[in-house]
Design a protein around this motif. Sequence first.
Motif, PDB file in Angstrom:
ATOM      1  N   HIS A  74       0.245 -25.388  36.336  1.00  0.00           N
ATOM      2  CA  HIS A  74      -0.750 -26.058  37.175  1.00  0.00           C
ATOM      3  C   HIS A  74      -0.443 -25.878  38.660  1.00  0.00           C
ATOM      4  N   SER A  75      -1.494 -25.921  39.460  1.00  0.00           N
ATOM      5  CA  SER A  75      -1.368 -26.032  40.905  1.00  0.00           C
ATOM      6  C   SER A  75      -1.609 -27.490  41.296  1.00  0.00           C
ATOM      7  N   ILE A  76      -1.520 -27.790  42.580  1.00  0.00           N
ATOM      8  CA  ILE A  76      -1.775 -29.150  43.037  1.00  0.00           C
ATOM      9  C   ILE A  76      -3.256 -29.520  42.964  1.00  0.00           C
ATOM     10  N   GLU A  77      -4.138 -28.538  42.777  1.00  0.00           N
ATOM     11  CA  GLU A  77      -5.576 -28.790  42.849  1.00  0.00           C
ATOM     12  C   GLU A  77      -6.081 -29.542  41.613  1.00  0.00           C
ATOM     13  N   THR A  78      -7.128 -30.352  41.812  1.00  0.00           N
ATOM     14  CA  THR A  78      -7.811 -31.055  40.729  1.00  0.00           C
ATOM     15  C   THR A  78      -9.307 -30.860  40.887  1.00  0.00           C
ATOM     16  N   SER A 102       7.816 -36.022  15.354  1.00  0.00           N
ATOM     17  CA  SER A 102       8.581 -34.797  15.562  1.00  0.00           C
ATOM     18  C   SER A 102       7.698 -33.647  16.042  1.00  0.00           C
ATOM     19  N   ARG A 103       6.395 -33.820  15.985  1.00  0.00           N
ATOM     20  CA  ARG A 103       5.458 -32.783  16.421  1.00  0.00           C
ATOM     21  C   ARG A 103       5.068 -32.918  17.889  1.00  0.00           C
ATOM     22  N   LEU A 104       5.606 -33.926  18.561  1.00  0.00           N
ATOM     23  CA  LEU A 104       5.198 -34.225  19.932  1.00  0.00           C
ATOM     24  C   LEU A 104       6.191 -33.685  20.952  1.00  0.00           C
ATOM     25  N   THR A 105       5.645 -33.197  22.057  1.00  0.00           N
ATOM     26  CA  THR A 105       6.431 -32.753  23.204  1.00  0.00           C
ATOM     27  C   THR A 105       5.809 -33.356  24.460  1.00  0.00           C
ATOM     28  N   TYR A 106       6.668 -33.823  25.386  1.00  0.00           N
ATOM     29  CA  TYR A 106       6.187 -34.440  26.616  1.00  0.00           C
ATOM     30  C   TYR A 106       6.685 -33.634  27.822  1.00  0.00           C
ATOM     31  N   MET A 107       5.881 -33.617  28.880  1.00  0.00           N
ATOM     32  CA  MET A 107       6.257 -32.857  30.060  1.00  0.00           C
ATOM     33  C   MET A 107       5.850 -33.623  31.317  1.00  0.00           C
ATOM     34  N   TYR A 108       6.755 -33.610  32.318  1.00  0.00           N
ATOM     35  CA  TYR A 108       6.519 -34.323  33.572  1.00  0.00           C
ATOM     36  C   TYR A 108       6.844 -33.384  34.737  1.00  0.00           C
ATOM     37  N   GLN A 109       5.973 -33.413  35.755  1.00  0.00           N
ATOM     38  CA  GLN A 109       6.159 -32.550  36.913  1.00  0.00           C
ATOM     39  C   GLN A 109       5.773 -33.279  38.197  1.00  0.00           C
ATOM     40  N   ALA A 110       6.420 -32.878  39.277  1.00  0.00           N
ATOM     41  CA  ALA A 110       5.979 -33.222  40.620  1.00  0.00           C
ATOM     42  C   ALA A 110       5.681 -31.903  41.327  1.00  0.00           C
ATOM     43  N   LEU A 111       4.438 -31.694  41.700  1.00  0.00           N
ATOM     44  CA  LEU A 111       4.018 -30.456  42.335  1.00  0.00           C
ATOM     45  C   LEU A 111       3.918 -30.694  43.841  1.00  0.00           C
ATOM     46  N   ALA A 112       4.729 -29.986  44.612  1.00  0.00           N
ATOM     47  CA  ALA A 112       4.728 -30.131  46.072  1.00  0.00           C
ATOM     48  C   ALA A 112       4.365 -28.780  46.687  1.00  0.00           C
ATOM     49  N   ALA A 113       3.317 -28.764  47.508  1.00  0.00           N
ATOM     50  CA  ALA A 113       2.823 -27.499  48.045  1.00  0.00           C
ATOM     51  C   ALA A 113       2.500 -27.627  49.531  1.00  0.00           C
ATOM     52  N   ARG A 114       2.549 -26.494  50.196  1.00  0.00           N
ATOM     53  CA  ARG A 114       2.159 -26.436  51.606  1.00  0.00           C
ATOM     54  C   ARG A 114       1.352 -25.162  51.851  1.00  0.00           C
ATOM     55  N   LYS A 115       0.265 -25.326  52.569  1.00  0.00           N
ATOM     56  CA  LYS A 115      -0.536 -24.184  52.997  1.00  0.00           C
ATOM     57  C   LYS A 115      -0.080 -23.823  54.405  1.00  0.00           C
ATOM     58  N   PHE A 116       0.670 -22.723  54.527  1.00  0.00           N
ATOM     59  CA  PHE A 116       1.256 -22.344  55.802  1.00  0.00           C
ATOM     60  C   PHE A 116       0.252 -21.669  56.732  1.00  0.00           C
ATOM     61  N   SER A 117      -0.733 -21.023  56.141  1.00  0.00           N
ATOM     62  CA  SER A 117      -1.761 -20.324  56.913  1.00  0.00           C
ATOM     63  C   SER A 117      -2.972 -20.159  56.007  1.00  0.00           C
ATOM     64  N   LEU A 126       6.445 -25.901  44.974  1.00  0.00           N
ATOM     65  CA  LEU A 126       7.648 -26.176  44.187  1.00  0.00           C
ATOM     66  C   LEU A 126       7.285 -27.108  43.042  1.00  0.00           C
ATOM     67  N   MET A 127       7.906 -26.889  41.851  1.00  0.00           N
ATOM     68  CA  MET A 127       7.553 -27.673  40.664  1.00  0.00           C
ATOM     69  C   MET A 127       8.807 -28.107  39.908  1.00  0.00           C
ATOM     70  N   PRO A 128       9.498 -29.176  40.320  1.00  0.00           N
ATOM     71  CA  PRO A 128      10.562 -29.736  39.469  1.00  0.00           C
ATOM     72  C   PRO A 128       9.959 -30.232  38.165  1.00  0.00           C
ATOM     73  N   THR A 129      10.580 -29.864  37.034  1.00  0.00           N
ATOM     74  CA  THR A 129       9.954 -30.046  35.721  1.00  0.00           C
ATOM     75  C   THR A 129      10.939 -30.608  34.706  1.00  0.00           C
ATOM     76  N   LEU A 130      10.449 -31.539  33.893  1.00  0.00           N
ATOM     77  CA  LEU A 130      11.207 -32.062  32.758  1.00  0.00           C
ATOM     78  C   LEU A 130      10.352 -31.942  31.498  1.00  0.00           C
ATOM     79  N   VAL A 131      10.898 -31.281  30.476  1.00  0.00           N
ATOM     80  CA  VAL A 131      10.246 -31.169  29.168  1.00  0.00           C
ATOM     81  C   VAL A 131      11.100 -31.905  28.152  1.00  0.00           C
ATOM     82  N   HIS A 132      10.499 -32.850  27.434  1.00  0.00           N
ATOM     83  CA  HIS A 132      11.201 -33.569  26.373  1.00  0.00           C
ATOM     84  C   HIS A 132      10.582 -33.208  25.030  1.00  0.00           C
ATOM     85  N   ARG A 133      11.426 -32.714  24.123  1.00  0.00           N
ATOM     86  CA  ARG A 133      10.977 -32.342  22.775  1.00  0.00           C
ATOM     87  C   ARG A 133      11.557 -33.332  21.776  1.00  0.00           C
ATOM     88  N   ASN A 134      10.685 -33.958  21.005  1.00  0.00           N
ATOM     89  CA  ASN A 134      11.177 -34.902  19.992  1.00  0.00           C
ATOM     90  C   ASN A 134      11.944 -34.202  18.873  1.00  0.00           C
TER      91      ASN A 134
END
Length: 288
Positions: free
Chosen positions: A52-56, A154-169, A176-184
Amino acid sequence: MCFIVCLSLLLAGAAPAVAQDSLLNQLTTQDSLRTPEPVVATFKGTRVSNGHSIETPGQGVLLFLISHRFGTLNSGAYNFFGLDQATIRLGLEYGLNDRLAVGVGRSSLEKTYDGFVKYRLLRQQPTHMPVSVTLFGSTALTTLRFGNERPFRSRLTYMYQALAARKFSPGLSLQLMPTLVHRNFVATERDNNDVLALGIAGRQKLSKRVALTLEYYYLLPGPTADDFRNSLAVGFDIETGGHVFQLHFTNSQGMIEKFFVPQTQGNFWDGDIYFGFNVSRAFGVKHK
C-alpha cells in the motif's frame, strides 16, 4: 480660509489611505493564520506495487482493483515464460471519509480472503508538516483445504503498518513502511509467528504520464529472513485518462502482505521474476 480648505483636503485624502492600510493588515494577518493546503498526489494510486501507499480513496469513492501476477519469466517456453501460470486478486476499497478507508479482497493464492482498515493520521503541508503518515491494519484468512483440518484461528494472519511518506518535488516521492506480520500458525517450530520488516518505496516521474516505481521489504534478522527472501518490485505507473495502470516485475507471487512480506521465495537476480499489473476503476457512490 485657504489654509482650512487645504487641511480639509489632506485629511480627506489621508482617511482612505489609513483605512486601506488597516484592511491590508487584516488580510495579511488572515493569510498568516490560514492553514496551508495539504500536499496531494504523493503517489498516484493506493498501491505502490505489491504494498500500500499512503493514499486512500476520497470520501464516497468505491475503488475496484484487479491485481494480476503471471508465473516466473525463467519458467521457460513450455509455460510461455510464465503466461500459462497466473494468480489474481480482486478487491474493493471504499472511502468512508477523506481520512478513513476500508477494503476487502480475495486472492486465488491459497484461496485467501483479506480485509483492511486504513487511516490518514497526518498530511504533509508546505510549512507545518514535513511528512504524511497513514496507519494500516489487515487480516487475512486462508480457506485452502488441508489434509488435516486445522482450527479456524490457525488460518488467520494479521498485519500492521505505519506508512510515512514525503513528496520532495512534483516528480519524486519516498515512503518508509515499518511492518509487523503475525501468523497464528507456522509450519515448523523454527518459523517465527511474528515477522518484522522495514519497507522502502519510491516514485520518480519520467514524463508527464509515466513514472518509475520501486518497492523493497527488508526482513529483520531471524529464521524467516534466513529461509526466505526480501521482496523486491520494480514497475511503471502509466496515467491514462484519470486512471493509473501499474506494471510490475517482482520476485513475490502473492499480492497481500501475508504472502510477499514473510513468504517471498523467488531470487530476483536469478530470473524468478513475476510480471504483473494493477488496474483500478473508481466509482462515486455517495456525494460529499
